[in-house]
Scaffold this motif. Structure first.
Motif, PDB file in Angstrom:
ATOM      1  N   THR A 102       0.859  -1.029  -0.071  1.00  0.00           N
ATOM      2  CA  THR A 102      -0.015  -0.068   0.030  1.00  0.00           C
ATOM      3  C   THR A 102       0.825   1.275   0.266  1.00  0.00           C
ATOM      4  OG1 THR A 102      -0.338   0.082   2.340  1.00  0.00           O
ATOM      5  CG2 THR A 102      -1.863  -1.223   1.278  1.00  0.00           C
ATOM      6  N   ARG A 138       1.149   4.884   1.763  1.00  0.00           N
ATOM      7  CA  ARG A 138       0.327   5.681   2.866  1.00  0.00           C
ATOM      8  C   ARG A 138      -0.188   6.947   2.544  1.00  0.00           C
ATOM      9  NH1 ARG A 138       1.689   3.783   8.100  1.00  0.00           N
ATOM     10  NH2 ARG A 138       1.660   5.704   8.846  1.00  0.00           N
ATOM     11  N   PRO A 173       0.346  -3.511   4.454  1.00  0.00           N
ATOM     12  CA  PRO A 173      -0.837  -3.288   5.631  1.00  0.00           C
ATOM     13  C   PRO A 173      -0.354  -3.894   6.908  1.00  0.00           C
ATOM     14  CG  PRO A 173      -1.579  -4.761   3.675  1.00  0.00           C
ATOM     15  CD  PRO A 173      -0.214  -4.566   3.552  1.00  0.00           C
ATOM     16  N   GLY A 183       0.269  -2.126  11.314  1.00  0.00           N
ATOM     17  CA  GLY A 183       0.142  -0.972  12.431  1.00  0.00           C
ATOM     18  C   GLY A 183       0.485  -1.310  13.743  1.00  0.00           C
ATOM     19  N   GLU A 241      -5.431  -5.003  11.526  1.00  0.00           N
ATOM     20  CA  GLU A 241      -4.737  -4.194  10.560  1.00  0.00           C
ATOM     21  C   GLU A 241      -5.183  -4.059   9.044  1.00  0.00           C
ATOM     22  OE1 GLU A 241      -3.540  -0.877  11.331  1.00  0.00           O
ATOM     23  OE2 GLU A 241      -3.375  -0.781  13.493  1.00  0.00           O
ATOM     24  N   THR A 242      -4.872  -5.242   8.558  1.00  0.00           N
ATOM     25  CA  THR A 242      -5.228  -5.776   7.190  1.00  0.00           C
ATOM     26  C   THR A 242      -6.618  -5.517   6.792  1.00  0.00           C
ATOM     27  OG1 THR A 242      -3.414  -7.133   6.967  1.00  0.00           O
ATOM     28  CG2 THR A 242      -5.153  -7.440   5.385  1.00  0.00           C
ATOM     29  N   GLU A 268      -8.814  -3.473   8.665  1.00  0.00           N
ATOM     30  CA  GLU A 268      -9.070  -1.945   8.665  1.00  0.00           C
ATOM     31  C   GLU A 268      -8.639  -1.100   7.673  1.00  0.00           C
ATOM     32  OE1 GLU A 268      -7.292  -0.651  12.359  1.00  0.00           O
ATOM     33  OE2 GLU A 268      -8.585  -1.660  13.764  1.00  0.00           O
ATOM     34  N   GLU A 269      -7.388  -1.596   6.965  1.00  0.00           N
ATOM     35  CA  GLU A 269      -6.861  -0.659   5.953  1.00  0.00           C
ATOM     36  C   GLU A 269      -7.329  -0.797   4.479  1.00  0.00           C
ATOM     37  OE1 GLU A 269      -2.544  -0.827   6.141  1.00  0.00           O
ATOM     38  OE2 GLU A 269      -2.375  -0.076   8.059  1.00  0.00           O
ATOM     39  N   ASN A 328      -9.338   2.129   3.112  1.00  0.00           N
ATOM     40  CA  ASN A 328      -9.801   3.190   4.062  1.00  0.00           C
ATOM     41  C   ASN A 328      -8.870   4.185   3.729  1.00  0.00           C
ATOM     42  OD1 ASN A 328      -9.620   4.943   6.176  1.00  0.00           O
ATOM     43  ND2 ASN A 328      -9.320   3.195   7.968  1.00  0.00           N
ATOM     44  N   GLU A 354      -6.040   6.203   5.600  1.00  0.00           N
ATOM     45  CA  GLU A 354      -4.714   5.629   5.838  1.00  0.00           C
ATOM     46  C   GLU A 354      -3.876   5.231   4.657  1.00  0.00           C
ATOM     47  OE1 GLU A 354      -4.688   2.771   8.950  1.00  0.00           O
ATOM     48  OE2 GLU A 354      -6.625   3.054  10.136  1.00  0.00           O
ATOM     49  N   VAL A 355      -4.824   4.493   3.782  1.00  0.00           N
ATOM     50  CA  VAL A 355      -4.194   4.371   2.347  1.00  0.00           C
ATOM     51  C   VAL A 355      -4.540   5.071   1.286  1.00  0.00           C
ATOM     52  CG1 VAL A 355      -4.064   2.218   0.787  1.00  0.00           C
ATOM     53  CG2 VAL A 355      -4.247   1.875   3.366  1.00  0.00           C
TER      54      VAL A 355
END
Length: 220
Positions: free
Chosen positions: A59, A61, A75, A77, A94-95, A97-98, A148, A151-152
């Motif tokens: 990804t 950021r 991915p 955090g 985190e994967t 969420e992102e 998301n 974040e990404v």
């Protein structure tokens, strides 16, 4: 080194994939704390997702972020209290969420295959890389993305073998966190008009994953 002659042959392609995954599985899921001091650091995890067509998810950021805006990463955090001190749970959460991928539920053949040695980030986090495999194509996984955007900025796929076959545009040795670290920088040409700079911890983890898969052990 695994030969990739006649890669379009599905039988040979499947055999090659099985050999690479076998090497990664043999590396194991046991915790690998590479430095004694890492136990004192706040923890974080990254997830290296390998697709059926042997690509890994990366990804870029978001520029909105205070930490490393616009950089390429996996991915992942920081570990939250809800993760219960489990590095794997952090990587999975985190994967999701992102990029919106619930990794272990997206396919019945999804699996976690190994855990790489911990690394200390520039922000002095103890980062644990977790490697997972999903037996569906990168194109299919991309269709399931729910990015998301806070974040990404972008999610993209890079062939795993790129980090084995392609020499970095920059490479040098440094001493970091009481150990030896090889700094690498790759310039990945994603499309004719778009390239990504992959450096530092992310480049190191990608190279290590490819090195283990191709049975060369890696730097650590």
């Amino acid at each position: 080194h695994v030969a990739f002659a006649n890669e379009d042959n599905p039988v040979l392609k499947e055999a090659s994939s099985m050999v690479l995954l076998k090497h990664l599985r043999e590396y194991g899921m046991a915790a690998k704390e590479s430095q004694p001091g890492h136990a004192k650091l706040r923890r974080a995890s990254v997830m290296i997702i390998i697709s059926q067509d042997l690509k890994i998810l990366m990804t870029k950021r978001s520029l909105k972020l205070k930490s490393h805006p616009g950089e390429v990463c996996f991915p992942g955090g920081k570990q939250d209290e809800e993760d219960g001190g489990d590095d794997v749970v952090t990587a999975l959460r985190e994967t999701k969420e992102e990029v919106g991928l619930d990794l272990l539920n997206i396919s019945k053949d999804a699996m976690l295959i190994c855990r790489l040695p911990t690394l200390e980030s520039l922000n002095h986090l103890c980062v644990t890389p977790i490697v997972g495999f999903v037996d569906v194509s990168s194109e299919y996984l991309s269709s399931k993305f729910k990015i998301n955007t806070d974040e990404v900025d972008k999610a993209f796929w890079t062939p795993l073998k790129y980090f084995w076959e392609e020499p970095p545009v920059e490479q040098f040795d440094i001493e970091w966190s009481g150990g030896h670290f090889v700094f690498r920088k790759y310039l990945f040409q994603h499309t004719e008009k778009q390239s990504f700079s992959i450096t530092g911890l992310t480049a190191h983890v990608a190279h290590e994953t490819a090195s283990i898969a191709y049975n060369q052990g890696g730097d650590v």
